[in-house]
Design a protein around this motif. Structure first.
Motif, PDB file in Angstrom:
ATOM      1  N   ARG A   1     -54.412  11.168 -33.188  1.00 52.22           N
ATOM      2  CA  ARG A   1     -53.857   9.857 -33.532  1.00 52.22           C
ATOM      3  C   ARG A   1     -54.215   8.845 -32.453  1.00 52.22           C
ATOM      4  O   ARG A   1     -53.960   9.059 -31.258  1.00 52.22           O
TER       5      ARG A   1
ATOM      6  N   SER B   1     -53.501   4.911 -31.726  1.00 49.54           N
ATOM      7  CA  SER B   1     -52.732   3.732 -32.115  1.00 49.54           C
ATOM      8  C   SER B   1     -53.244   2.512 -31.369  1.00 49.54           C
ATOM      9  O   SER B   1     -53.316   2.506 -30.137  1.00 49.54           O
TER      10      SER B   1
ATOM     11  N   GLY C   1     -52.333  -1.452 -31.434  1.00 46.37           N
ATOM     12  CA  GLY C   1     -51.404  -2.426 -31.995  1.00 46.37           C
ATOM     13  C   GLY C   1     -50.511  -1.730 -33.002  1.00 46.37           C
ATOM     14  O   GLY C   1     -49.937  -0.684 -32.731  1.00 46.37           O
ATOM     15  N   SER C   2     -50.428  -2.289 -34.194  1.00 45.82           N
ATOM     16  CA  SER C   2     -49.588  -1.676 -35.232  1.00 45.82           C
ATOM     17  C   SER C   2     -50.386  -0.764 -36.165  1.00 45.82           C
ATOM     18  O   SER C   2     -49.843  -0.260 -37.143  1.00 45.82           O
ATOM     19  N   ASP C   3     -51.669  -0.553 -35.848  1.00 40.26           N
ATOM     20  CA  ASP C   3     -52.517   0.289 -36.695  1.00 40.26           C
ATOM     21  C   ASP C   3     -52.720   1.671 -36.085  1.00 40.26           C
ATOM     22  O   ASP C   3     -52.888   1.814 -34.876  1.00 40.26           O
ATOM     23  N   ASP C   4     -52.721   2.677 -36.945  1.00 41.33           N
ATOM     24  CA  ASP C   4     -53.014   4.043 -36.527  1.00 41.33           C
ATOM     25  C   ASP C   4     -54.345   4.472 -37.137  1.00 41.33           C
ATOM     26  O   ASP C   4     -54.625   4.195 -38.309  1.00 41.33           O
ATOM     27  N   PHE C   5     -55.151   5.142 -36.333  1.00 43.17           N
ATOM     28  CA  PHE C   5     -56.423   5.700 -36.761  1.00 43.17           C
ATOM     29  C   PHE C   5     -56.402   7.177 -36.392  1.00 43.17           C
ATOM     30  O   PHE C   5     -55.650   7.595 -35.507  1.00 43.17           O
ATOM     31  N   TYR C   6     -57.233   7.955 -37.051  1.00 37.42           N
ATOM     32  CA  TYR C   6     -57.239   9.390 -36.797  1.00 37.42           C
ATOM     33  C   TYR C   6     -58.665   9.885 -36.590  1.00 37.42           C
ATOM     34  O   TYR C   6     -59.486   9.867 -37.517  1.00 37.42           O
TER      35      TYR C   6
ATOM     36  N   GLN D   1     -66.375   2.073 -35.721  1.00 38.60           N
ATOM     37  CA  GLN D   1     -65.234   2.983 -35.744  1.00 38.60           C
ATOM     38  C   GLN D   1     -65.271   3.901 -34.520  1.00 38.60           C
ATOM     39  O   GLN D   1     -64.267   4.057 -33.815  1.00 38.60           O
TER      40      GLN D   1
ATOM     41  N   TYR E   1     -62.746   4.345 -31.094  1.00 39.14           N
ATOM     42  CA  TYR E   1     -62.189   5.623 -30.653  1.00 39.14           C
ATOM     43  C   TYR E   1     -62.566   5.919 -29.203  1.00 39.14           C
ATOM     44  O   TYR E   1     -61.718   6.329 -28.402  1.00 39.14           O
TER      45      TYR E   1
ATOM     46  N   TRP F   1     -60.683   3.668 -26.746  1.00 40.03           N
ATOM     47  CA  TRP F   1     -59.295   4.083 -26.646  1.00 40.03           C
ATOM     48  C   TRP F   1     -59.179   5.344 -25.802  1.00 40.03           C
ATOM     49  O   TRP F   1     -58.320   5.430 -24.919  1.00 40.03           O
TER      50      TRP F   1
END
Length: 172
Positions: free
Chosen positions: A43, A45, A47-52, A82, A86, A89
């Motif tokens: 996971r 995160s 901001g308010s968005d989650d990506f996986y 994308q 990742y 992050w």
């Protein structure tokens, strides 16, 4: 070569991921020595968005995280963005002291070599690899091998030829 996963026709990314995890030892051997499994569906995160992120590994000799994103379709330029998200992050929030910046691998069904080259993925620490879910027939393998050899020869010849200028007929 992902034929060892025994996937049926019409499989999903989740099916591919699950099959890889079932066959983790074999998959790690396919990747090469030094990989350790870290996470599935990591996971991320922002901001308010989650990506996986599909799969996250650590490479012991490279001292860095290796993010793997699985794609059932052919490589698309959007996949670079994308993966860059990742990797940035992971670099900011998950990289341990002494580790190198993470690298990404986009594992897709196919890729256009020129498109991948134009995307300048190396500068972003991203690699693209194509997978084969099933071993193709011998004729197709031979055709691809001959095409790859011809392309390699062409590139060698292009890099070995001197550059000539038309001005006074001297070479550069």
């Amino acid at each position: 070569m992902l034929d060892f996963l025994g996937l049926p026709d019409g499989y999903s990314e989740r099916d591919l991921e699950s099959a890889i995890l079932r066959e983790m030892e074999r998959f790690l051997l396919e990747l090469g020595a030094g990989f350790t499994f870290v996470a599935r569906q990591k996971r991320i995160s922002v901001g308010s968005d989650d990506f996986y992120l599909d799969l996250l590994f650590y490479h012991r000799q490279l001292h860095r995280l290796v993010a793997i994103e699985l794609k059932l379709e052919k490589f698309a330029p959007a996949h670079k963005g994308q993966m860059e998200l990742y990797l940035r992050w992971l670099d900011k929030y998950d990289r341990a002291p002494g580790e190198e910046s993470p690298i990404g691998l986009i594992l897709c069904a196919s890729a256009n070599a020129e498109q991948v080259e134009l995307m300048d993925l190396n500068s972003a620490n991203i690699r693209v690899a194509e997978y084969l879910a099933h071993i193709p027939d011998m004729v197709l393998l031979q055709q691809e091998l001959h095409r790859a050899v011809a392309l390699a020869r062409e590139r060698v010849i292009q890099h070995q030829l001197p550059h000539y200028t038309k001005i006074s007929g001297e070479s550069e």
